[in-house]
Design a protein around this motif. Structure first.
Motif, PDB file in Angstrom:
ATOM      1  N   ASP A 177      26.101  36.361  39.763  1.00  0.00           N
ATOM      2  CA  ASP A 177      25.523  36.056  38.451  1.00  0.00           C
ATOM      3  C   ASP A 177      26.013  34.667  38.042  1.00  0.00           C
ATOM      4  OD1 ASP A 177      24.329  36.144  36.015  1.00  0.00           O
ATOM      5  OD2 ASP A 177      25.902  37.358  35.071  1.00  0.00           O
ATOM      6  N   VAL A 178      25.158  33.669  38.254  1.00  0.00           N
ATOM      7  CA  VAL A 178      25.560  32.293  38.004  1.00  0.00           C
ATOM      8  C   VAL A 178      25.347  31.972  36.522  1.00  0.00           C
ATOM      9  CG1 VAL A 178      25.192  29.881  38.592  1.00  0.00           C
ATOM     10  CG2 VAL A 178      24.975  31.633  40.351  1.00  0.00           C
ATOM     11  N   THR A 179      26.448  31.779  35.813  1.00  0.00           N
ATOM     12  CA  THR A 179      26.411  31.469  34.387  1.00  0.00           C
ATOM     13  C   THR A 179      26.916  30.054  34.156  1.00  0.00           C
ATOM     14  OG1 THR A 179      28.650  32.297  34.057  1.00  0.00           O
ATOM     15  CG2 THR A 179      26.845  33.897  33.854  1.00  0.00           C
ATOM     16  N   HIS A 222      14.379  28.079  46.886  1.00  0.00           N
ATOM     17  CA  HIS A 222      14.707  27.421  48.151  1.00  0.00           C
ATOM     18  C   HIS A 222      14.284  25.950  48.135  1.00  0.00           C
ATOM     19  CE1 HIS A 222      15.247  31.570  49.561  1.00  0.00           C
ATOM     20  NE2 HIS A 222      15.999  31.033  50.502  1.00  0.00           N
ATOM     21  N   CYS A 223      13.239  25.635  47.376  1.00  0.00           N
ATOM     22  CA  CYS A 223      12.852  24.229  47.225  1.00  0.00           C
ATOM     23  C   CYS A 223      13.924  23.463  46.454  1.00  0.00           C
ATOM     24  CB  CYS A 223      11.507  24.130  46.511  1.00  0.00           C
ATOM     25  SG  CYS A 223      10.120  24.744  47.491  1.00  0.00           S
ATOM     26  N   LEU A 224      14.510  24.121  45.434  1.00  0.00           N
ATOM     27  CA  LEU A 224      15.633  23.501  44.727  1.00  0.00           C
ATOM     28  C   LEU A 224      16.829  23.321  45.650  1.00  0.00           C
ATOM     29  CD1 LEU A 224      15.652  25.220  41.202  1.00  0.00           C
ATOM     30  CD2 LEU A 224      14.929  22.891  41.782  1.00  0.00           C
ATOM     31  N   LEU A 225      17.022  24.276  46.546  1.00  0.00           N
ATOM     32  CA  LEU A 225      18.103  24.169  47.526  1.00  0.00           C
ATOM     33  C   LEU A 225      17.890  22.941  48.412  1.00  0.00           C
ATOM     34  CD1 LEU A 225      20.594  25.905  48.201  1.00  0.00           C
ATOM     35  CD2 LEU A 225      19.216  27.058  49.930  1.00  0.00           C
ATOM     36  N   PHE A 230      31.439   9.346  46.235  1.00  0.00           N
ATOM     37  CA  PHE A 230      31.796  10.318  45.206  1.00  0.00           C
ATOM     38  C   PHE A 230      30.737  11.383  44.934  1.00  0.00           C
ATOM     39  CE2 PHE A 230      34.902   7.017  44.052  1.00  0.00           C
ATOM     40  CZ  PHE A 230      36.020   7.805  43.861  1.00  0.00           C
ATOM     41  N   ASN A 231      29.490  11.157  45.353  1.00  0.00           N
ATOM     42  CA  ASN A 231      28.467  12.121  44.949  1.00  0.00           C
ATOM     43  C   ASN A 231      28.427  13.387  45.798  1.00  0.00           C
ATOM     44  OD1 ASN A 231      27.111  11.402  47.275  1.00  0.00           O
ATOM     45  ND2 ASN A 231      25.435  10.368  46.246  1.00  0.00           N
ATOM     46  N   ASP A 232      29.217  13.442  46.862  1.00  0.00           N
ATOM     47  CA  ASP A 232      29.262  14.666  47.659  1.00  0.00           C
ATOM     48  C   ASP A 232      29.778  15.846  46.854  1.00  0.00           C
ATOM     49  OD1 ASP A 232      28.277  13.835  50.156  1.00  0.00           O
ATOM     50  OD2 ASP A 232      30.152  12.793  50.551  1.00  0.00           O
ATOM     51  N   GLY A 233      30.771  15.589  45.986  1.00  0.00           N
ATOM     52  CA  GLY A 233      31.346  16.675  45.198  1.00  0.00           C
ATOM     53  C   GLY A 233      30.316  17.377  44.348  1.00  0.00           C
ATOM     54  N   ILE A 234      29.578  16.601  43.531  1.00  0.00           N
ATOM     55  CA  ILE A 234      28.569  17.208  42.668  1.00  0.00           C
ATOM     56  C   ILE A 234      27.429  17.779  43.497  1.00  0.00           C
ATOM     57  CG2 ILE A 234      27.324  15.026  42.293  1.00  0.00           C
ATOM     58  CD1 ILE A 234      27.819  17.835  39.721  1.00  0.00           C
ATOM     59  N   GLY A 235      27.071  17.095  44.612  1.00  0.00           N
ATOM     60  CA  GLY A 235      25.998  17.591  45.471  1.00  0.00           C
ATOM     61  C   GLY A 235      26.328  18.945  46.073  1.00  0.00           C
ATOM     62  N   VAL A 236      27.568  19.098  46.560  1.00  0.00           N
ATOM     63  CA  VAL A 236      27.991  20.364  47.153  1.00  0.00           C
ATOM     64  C   VAL A 236      28.067  21.469  46.098  1.00  0.00           C
ATOM     65  CG1 VAL A 236      29.905  21.570  48.277  1.00  0.00           C
ATOM     66  CG2 VAL A 236      29.202  19.317  49.097  1.00  0.00           C
ATOM     67  N   VAL A 237      28.536  21.134  44.885  1.00  0.00           N
ATOM     68  CA  VAL A 237      28.598  22.126  43.804  1.00  0.00           C
ATOM     69  C   VAL A 237      27.199  22.641  43.488  1.00  0.00           C
ATOM     70  CG1 VAL A 237      29.080  22.473  41.358  1.00  0.00           C
ATOM     71  CG2 VAL A 237      30.730  21.265  42.772  1.00  0.00           C
ATOM     72  N   ILE A 238      26.228  21.730  43.332  1.00  0.00           N
ATOM     73  CA  ILE A 238      24.854  22.141  43.038  1.00  0.00           C
ATOM     74  C   ILE A 238      24.302  22.986  44.182  1.00  0.00           C
ATOM     75  CG2 ILE A 238      22.497  21.309  42.649  1.00  0.00           C
ATOM     76  CD1 ILE A 238      23.741  18.816  41.373  1.00  0.00           C
ATOM     77  N   PHE A 239      24.561  22.556  45.417  1.00  0.00           N
ATOM     78  CA  PHE A 239      24.099  23.293  46.590  1.00  0.00           C
ATOM     79  C   PHE A 239      24.666  24.714  46.599  1.00  0.00           C
ATOM     80  CE2 PHE A 239      24.566  24.610  51.044  1.00  0.00           C
ATOM     81  CZ  PHE A 239      23.287  24.416  51.518  1.00  0.00           C
ATOM     82  N   MET A 240      25.956  24.849  46.334  1.00  0.00           N
ATOM     83  CA  MET A 240      26.599  26.164  46.344  1.00  0.00           C
ATOM     84  C   MET A 240      26.033  27.072  45.251  1.00  0.00           C
ATOM     85  SD  MET A 240      30.553  25.011  46.974  1.00  0.00           S
ATOM     86  CE  MET A 240      31.179  26.579  46.385  1.00  0.00           C
ATOM     87  N   ILE A 241      25.827  26.504  44.060  1.00  0.00           N
ATOM     88  CA  ILE A 241      25.307  27.301  42.946  1.00  0.00           C
ATOM     89  C   ILE A 241      23.904  27.806  43.257  1.00  0.00           C
ATOM     90  CG2 ILE A 241      24.533  27.186  40.540  1.00  0.00           C
ATOM     91  CD1 ILE A 241      26.815  25.133  40.098  1.00  0.00           C
ATOM     92  N   ILE A 242      23.039  26.914  43.742  1.00  0.00           N
ATOM     93  CA  ILE A 242      21.667  27.321  44.041  1.00  0.00           C
ATOM     94  C   ILE A 242      21.633  28.293  45.219  1.00  0.00           C
ATOM     95  CG2 ILE A 242      19.378  26.487  44.704  1.00  0.00           C
ATOM     96  CD1 ILE A 242      19.984  23.895  43.241  1.00  0.00           C
ATOM     97  N   LEU A 243      22.539  28.106  46.199  1.00  0.00           N
ATOM     98  CA  LEU A 243      22.596  29.024  47.331  1.00  0.00           C
ATOM     99  C   LEU A 243      22.981  30.431  46.877  1.00  0.00           C
ATOM    100  CD1 LEU A 243      22.312  29.340  50.383  1.00  0.00           C
ATOM    101  CD2 LEU A 243      24.725  28.686  50.619  1.00  0.00           C
ATOM    102  N   GLU A 244      23.916  30.518  45.939  1.00  0.00           N
ATOM    103  CA  GLU A 244      24.286  31.828  45.395  1.00  0.00           C
ATOM    104  C   GLU A 244      23.112  32.468  44.668  1.00  0.00           C
ATOM    105  OE1 GLU A 244      27.815  31.911  43.074  1.00  0.00           O
ATOM    106  OE2 GLU A 244      29.118  31.221  44.692  1.00  0.00           O
ATOM    107  N   LEU A 245      22.352  31.665  43.925  1.00  0.00           N
ATOM    108  CA  LEU A 245      21.167  32.170  43.242  1.00  0.00           C
ATOM    109  C   LEU A 245      20.119  32.659  44.248  1.00  0.00           C
ATOM    110  CD1 LEU A 245      20.643  29.565  40.374  1.00  0.00           C
ATOM    111  CD2 LEU A 245      21.064  32.001  40.079  1.00  0.00           C
ATOM    112  N   ALA A 246      19.937  31.883  45.328  1.00  0.00           N
ATOM    113  CA  ALA A 246      18.947  32.253  46.340  1.00  0.00           C
ATOM    114  C   ALA A 246      19.327  33.555  47.040  1.00  0.00           C
ATOM    115  CB  ALA A 246      18.812  31.123  47.366  1.00  0.00           C
TER     116      ALA A 246
END
Length: 422
Positions: free
Chosen positions: A194-196, A134-137, A173-189
């Motif tokens: 299974d995030v590969t 959640h801290c990574l989130l 432009f950084n919203d795209g990568i920011g949202v992708v990282i957010f979504m990936i970490i949210l799925e992990l949380a």
């Protein structure tokens, strides 16, 4: 209370706060209305302590009818990003393309892990139990600079053109990568997927590349339409449709709506402006979108100020938020310093570039909206409190002092309003 009544109340408050700001403190409109909105919110909260719960209850009813995540990320953002992209020139963007690309990708990733790791240590020291994931989130949602806050403030900061392009281009432009990282970490949380590495690559292609392709196709289609029209009223309506339709289409296709509308705005603001618009259209198009930008910016910052009503500020959360300000700035400095150190192998930068890019990396409503989208729980409360404190500091302190920092680094700007920092 109906949606129309809620919007009417917000617009009346926005106009009133703008009027008070203009007559009294005379801060930049976005900063002034947010500050007054926060004072107004705190005043309403104080009324509850003196037995005037009815006023506070009505205020909570209005705020309860607003989903900031939905209103910003799936509503206002398309217009704000399109308005910002319209005024960025391809030539300026091309000159800074590698700096912008690294800041909006590698810089966001590095900052996410620095913020997440340091936030976990700080919260642990404060006896706030929150999982590392959640801290990574939190790191993912606070690391991208906010295009709305950035574009609204750098206009008045007189930043040298090359640095302005870096800051604005990165924010767009950084919203795209920011949202992708957010979504990936949210799925992990959540533990629901299974995030590969393959999943990460697919998400990135869908969001960033897919969004760019949608925006390019939509922008080119509208450019061809504009070439056959010589009526500024119709052309403005077409650009409105492009901003809304492009964002909605990308969203439906699971691509990045922000990236799509930015690319479409760049196409119309450059190719469309020079080859498909008459002088009459250009004279009306720019003031129209500037007005849309000003109104929605003011409305959004009023909303941010009012959101203090729903925050949970336990002493530990408040301490964590104040410490998180330093963490966010440190992470921003590290990501900027790393990027510029790498780029210095190929080109030169002015000595003040790191300081201005660090201090000019403002956070705003998008971070708050992402925090509000988290599932209810103790983790959400602490993340939301830290996010809100950083956003308020970013806008009120960094936003108000960015111009002074620029003038200190480039004294010539104070004299002639110009500058050429790299």
């Amino acid at each position: 209370m109906s949606l129309f009544e809620i919007i009417a109340i917000l617009m009346v408050l926005t106009a009133l706060f703008g009027y008070v700001n203009y007559l009294t403190i005379r801060l930049p409109t976005t900063i002034g209305v947010m500050l007054i909105s926060m004072v107004f919110s705190l005043g309403i909260a104080a009324m509850g302590l003196f037995g005037l719960e009815t006023v506070q209850r009505h205020a909570m009813t209005v705020l309860g009818g607003i989903d900031l995540n939905e209103a910003l990320l799936h509503g206002m953002l398309s217009f704000l990003l399109f308005a910002g992209a319209l005024h960025i020139r391809f030539d300026d963007l091309a000159d800074q393309k590698w700096s912008i690309a690294l800041l909006s990708t590698v810089g966001v990733i590095v900052s996410t892990f620095i913020v997440g790791s340091l936030a976990w240590l700080v919260l642990k020291a404060l006896n706030v139990q929150i999982p590392f994931i959640h801290c990574l989130l939190f790191g993912a949602l606070i690391s991208p600079t906010d295009p709305v806050a950035v574009l609204g403030i750098i206009k008045s900061a007189r930043v040298p053109k090359s640095l302005e392009t870096k800051i604005a281009g990165e924010a767009l432009f950084n919203d795209g990568i920011g949202v992708v990282i957010f979504m990936i970490i949210l799925e992990l949380a959540r533990g629901t997927a299974d995030v590969t590495a393959e999943r990460v690559a697919i998400l990135f292609l869908e969001e960033a590349v897919g969004g760019a392709l949608v925006g390019l196709a939509a922008g080119y289609l509208v450019y061809r339409m504009l070439r056959h029209v010589d009526s500024y009223q119709v052309e403005i309506i077409i650009t409105l449709a492009l901003a809304m339709g492009c964002f909605a289409l990308a969203d439906r296709l699971h691509a990045s709506g922000p990236i799509a509308v930015v690319v479409a705005g760049l196409v119309i603001g450059n190719r469309g402006r020079s080859h498909a618009m008459s002088d009459m259209t250009r004279e009306h198009l720019d003031p129209f979108w500037e007005l849309v930008d000003e109104i929605l910016n003011a409305l959004l910052f009023v909303l941010i100020g009012l959101e203090v009503q729903i925050m949970t500020f336990a002493p530990a959360y408040l301490a964590a938020g104040l410490l998180a300000i330093g963490i966010a700035l440190l992470a921003r400095w590290a990501s900027v310093m790393g990027t510029i150190s790498l780029m210095r192998l190929f080109r030169s930068f002015s000595p003040g570039a790191v300081r201005i890019l660090t201090w000019g990396g403002l956070r705003g409503g998008i971070s708050v909206a992402l925090a509000l989208s988290l599932p209810s729980g103790a983790e959400r409360n602490v993340i939301l409190a830290m996010t809100y404190i950083i956003v308020v500091f970013s806008i009120l302190v960094q936003g108000l002092t960015l111009g002074k920092l620029v003038e200190r680094i480039y004294p010539e700007i104070r004299n002639n309003g110009n500058g050429t920092g790299g």
